[in-house]
Design a protein around this motif. Sequence first.
Motif, PDB file in Angstrom:
ATOM      1  N   ALA A 203     -61.536 -69.641 -34.391  1.00  0.00           N
ATOM      2  CA  ALA A 203     -61.813 -69.719 -35.830  1.00  0.00           C
ATOM      3  C   ALA A 203     -63.311 -69.654 -36.110  1.00  0.00           C
ATOM      4  CB  ALA A 203     -61.214 -70.998 -36.408  1.00  0.00           C
ATOM      5  N   GLU A 204     -64.094 -70.297 -35.264  1.00  0.00           N
ATOM      6  CA  GLU A 204     -65.544 -70.310 -35.453  1.00  0.00           C
ATOM      7  C   GLU A 204     -66.129 -68.914 -35.305  1.00  0.00           C
ATOM      8  OE1 GLU A 204     -69.319 -71.490 -36.305  1.00  0.00           O
ATOM      9  OE2 GLU A 204     -67.474 -72.672 -36.533  1.00  0.00           O
ATOM     10  N   GLN A 205     -65.645 -68.147 -34.357  1.00  0.00           N
ATOM     11  CA  GLN A 205     -66.141 -66.782 -34.184  1.00  0.00           C
ATOM     12  C   GLN A 205     -65.702 -65.882 -35.344  1.00  0.00           C
ATOM     13  OE1 GLN A 205     -68.509 -66.866 -32.384  1.00  0.00           O
ATOM     14  NE2 GLN A 205     -68.150 -66.387 -30.228  1.00  0.00           N
ATOM     15  N   MET A 206     -64.513 -66.138 -35.866  1.00  0.00           N
ATOM     16  CA  MET A 206     -64.070 -65.399 -37.053  1.00  0.00           C
ATOM     17  C   MET A 206     -64.976 -65.708 -38.237  1.00  0.00           C
ATOM     18  SD  MET A 206     -59.973 -65.991 -36.445  1.00  0.00           S
ATOM     19  CE  MET A 206     -59.256 -64.920 -37.692  1.00  0.00           C
ATOM     20  N   LYS A 207     -65.310 -66.981 -38.406  1.00  0.00           N
ATOM     21  CA  LYS A 207     -66.205 -67.380 -39.491  1.00  0.00           C
ATOM     22  C   LYS A 207     -67.597 -66.769 -39.288  1.00  0.00           C
ATOM     23  CE  LYS A 207     -68.488 -71.262 -39.609  1.00  0.00           C
ATOM     24  NZ  LYS A 207     -68.882 -72.689 -39.666  1.00  0.00           N
ATOM     25  N   ARG A 208     -68.046 -66.795 -38.055  1.00  0.00           N
ATOM     26  CA  ARG A 208     -69.387 -66.293 -37.752  1.00  0.00           C
ATOM     27  C   ARG A 208     -69.532 -64.823 -38.102  1.00  0.00           C
ATOM     28  NH1 ARG A 208     -71.802 -65.991 -31.630  1.00  0.00           N
ATOM     29  NH2 ARG A 208     -73.905 -65.237 -32.155  1.00  0.00           N
ATOM     30  N   ILE A 209     -68.553 -64.023 -37.705  1.00  0.00           N
ATOM     31  CA  ILE A 209     -68.658 -62.582 -37.962  1.00  0.00           C
ATOM     32  C   ILE A 209     -68.428 -62.264 -39.438  1.00  0.00           C
ATOM     33  CG2 ILE A 209     -66.260 -61.782 -37.602  1.00  0.00           C
ATOM     34  CD1 ILE A 209     -67.600 -59.698 -35.634  1.00  0.00           C
ATOM     35  N   TYR A 210     -67.666 -63.114 -40.123  1.00  0.00           N
ATOM     36  CA  TYR A 210     -67.427 -62.943 -41.556  1.00  0.00           C
ATOM     37  C   TYR A 210     -68.694 -63.219 -42.363  1.00  0.00           C
ATOM     38  CZ  TYR A 210     -65.541 -63.916 -46.223  1.00  0.00           C
ATOM     39  OH  TYR A 210     -65.299 -63.934 -47.578  1.00  0.00           O
ATOM     40  N   LYS A 211     -69.477 -64.200 -41.919  1.00  0.00           N
ATOM     41  CA  LYS A 211     -70.648 -64.620 -42.685  1.00  0.00           C
ATOM     42  C   LYS A 211     -71.924 -63.860 -42.314  1.00  0.00           C
ATOM     43  CE  LYS A 211     -71.185 -69.057 -43.481  1.00  0.00           C
ATOM     44  NZ  LYS A 211     -70.910 -69.271 -44.923  1.00  0.00           N
TER      45      LYS A 211
ATOM     46  N   LEU B  16     -75.034 -59.351 -37.735  1.00  0.00           N
ATOM     47  CA  LEU B  16     -74.428 -59.498 -36.411  1.00  0.00           C
ATOM     48  C   LEU B  16     -73.278 -58.509 -36.236  1.00  0.00           C
ATOM     49  CD1 LEU B  16     -73.862 -60.937 -33.712  1.00  0.00           C
ATOM     50  CD2 LEU B  16     -72.509 -62.620 -35.000  1.00  0.00           C
ATOM     51  N   ARG B  17     -72.435 -58.418 -37.233  1.00  0.00           N
ATOM     52  CA  ARG B  17     -71.287 -57.507 -37.144  1.00  0.00           C
ATOM     53  C   ARG B  17     -71.753 -56.066 -36.930  1.00  0.00           C
ATOM     54  NH1 ARG B  17     -68.610 -54.927 -41.490  1.00  0.00           N
ATOM     55  NH2 ARG B  17     -66.590 -54.056 -40.894  1.00  0.00           N
ATOM     56  N   ASN B  18     -72.762 -55.647 -37.677  1.00  0.00           N
ATOM     57  CA  ASN B  18     -73.269 -54.282 -37.533  1.00  0.00           C
ATOM     58  C   ASN B  18     -73.890 -54.052 -36.157  1.00  0.00           C
ATOM     59  OD1 ASN B  18     -72.475 -53.376 -40.079  1.00  0.00           O
ATOM     60  ND2 ASN B  18     -74.358 -54.104 -41.048  1.00  0.00           N
TER      61      ASN B  18
ATOM     62  N   TYR C 277     -61.802 -54.885 -40.310  1.00  0.00           N
ATOM     63  CA  TYR C 277     -63.100 -55.571 -40.421  1.00  0.00           C
ATOM     64  C   TYR C 277     -63.571 -55.971 -39.027  1.00  0.00           C
ATOM     65  CZ  TYR C 277     -66.687 -58.774 -42.125  1.00  0.00           C
ATOM     66  OH  TYR C 277     -67.888 -59.393 -42.374  1.00  0.00           O
ATOM     67  N   THR C 278     -62.639 -56.534 -38.263  1.00  0.00           N
ATOM     68  CA  THR C 278     -62.909 -56.959 -36.886  1.00  0.00           C
ATOM     69  C   THR C 278     -61.594 -56.979 -36.130  1.00  0.00           C
ATOM     70  OG1 THR C 278     -64.792 -58.359 -37.537  1.00  0.00           O
ATOM     71  CG2 THR C 278     -63.776 -58.837 -35.412  1.00  0.00           C
TER      72      THR C 278
ATOM     73  N   ALA D 113     -61.182 -50.277 -30.122  1.00  0.00           N
ATOM     74  CA  ALA D 113     -61.878 -50.757 -31.318  1.00  0.00           C
ATOM     75  C   ALA D 113     -63.360 -50.401 -31.259  1.00  0.00           C
ATOM     76  CB  ALA D 113     -61.688 -52.258 -31.465  1.00  0.00           C
ATOM     77  N   MET D 114     -63.979 -50.590 -30.107  1.00  0.00           N
ATOM     78  CA  MET D 114     -65.402 -50.266 -29.977  1.00  0.00           C
ATOM     79  C   MET D 114     -65.643 -48.792 -30.275  1.00  0.00           C
ATOM     80  SD  MET D 114     -66.900 -52.538 -26.764  1.00  0.00           S
ATOM     81  CE  MET D 114     -65.995 -51.641 -25.506  1.00  0.00           C
ATOM     82  N   GLN D 115     -64.815 -47.922 -29.720  1.00  0.00           N
ATOM     83  CA  GLN D 115     -64.981 -46.483 -29.950  1.00  0.00           C
ATOM     84  C   GLN D 115     -64.715 -46.114 -31.407  1.00  0.00           C
ATOM     85  OE1 GLN D 115     -64.002 -43.411 -26.854  1.00  0.00           O
ATOM     86  NE2 GLN D 115     -62.367 -42.884 -28.299  1.00  0.00           N
ATOM     87  N   SER D 116     -63.954 -46.957 -32.110  1.00  0.00           N
ATOM     88  CA  SER D 116     -63.629 -46.717 -33.513  1.00  0.00           C
ATOM     89  C   SER D 116     -64.678 -47.283 -34.467  1.00  0.00           C
ATOM     90  CB  SER D 116     -62.266 -47.345 -33.849  1.00  0.00           C
ATOM     91  OG  SER D 116     -61.255 -46.804 -33.035  1.00  0.00           O
ATOM     92  N   GLY D 117     -65.736 -47.879 -33.920  1.00  0.00           N
ATOM     93  CA  GLY D 117     -66.777 -48.452 -34.764  1.00  0.00           C
ATOM     94  C   GLY D 117     -66.370 -49.760 -35.398  1.00  0.00           C
ATOM     95  N   VAL D 118     -65.643 -50.582 -34.638  1.00  0.00           N
ATOM     96  CA  VAL D 118     -65.133 -51.865 -35.141  1.00  0.00           C
ATOM     97  C   VAL D 118     -65.641 -52.992 -34.249  1.00  0.00           C
ATOM     98  CG1 VAL D 118     -63.035 -53.226 -35.547  1.00  0.00           C
ATOM     99  CG2 VAL D 118     -63.100 -50.809 -36.156  1.00  0.00           C
TER     100      VAL D 118
END
Length: 233
Positions: free
Chosen positions: A188-196, A200-202, A135-136, A153-158
Amino acid sequence: KKLITVSAFSKADIISHYPLAADKISIIHNGIRNIFQPRSFDERDAIKKKYTDGREFFLCTGSLHPRKNGMNLLKAFSRFKKRQQSSMKLVFAGRLAWKYESLIESLKTYKYRDDVILTGYLPEEELAALTAAAYTLVYPSLYEGFGLPVAEAMQSGVAVITSANSAMQEIAGDAALYADPHDIDAIAEQMKRIYKDETLRNELIIRGLERSRNYNWDLAAAQYWKAIEETIA
């Protein structure tokens, strides 16, 4: 006559110890192995079923030792889980290197032990497939000269979360989220941010795929050959 290093971050580090070398240092970035590529939905789904019972997962790759900051990542994951009540897993992919005992011991009483997977050493093909299925990537390393897992990871589309004020910030630019690796809440905040925030993740995935084009071995080889020619001229 000439020194070659893999990042401006490493160049500055060398100069701090050997100031007279400043004019001799060239930067040639690492390349990324072609095996690290985006995978199809079915391939990613098969990897998730194999390692995480089909669940999405945060991934941290690399040998387990203190510099990789696994303890702080564990604590950050715990805070993420408490706040999100998510089924997300955390996968550590890499061999047990040195001074990893405290992390292993902590897992025995870790509240979310069933959500943490240690794969041990993985062959290259398996690691590439696991990376693409993540996921990340969460890579809060305390020190790296380049941070190859970030580029892979970047080259893998992650999407990537990694350490602020580090070589990784130079490598990923605007294609990653950053946190102080010593600040558990910030991770933890950045994990939450990208999860929600799926948008942004895309966006990070798209930026990462574009930025990863800067890191290839053909380009590195050409730059290295030019440096050799300059040295013997």
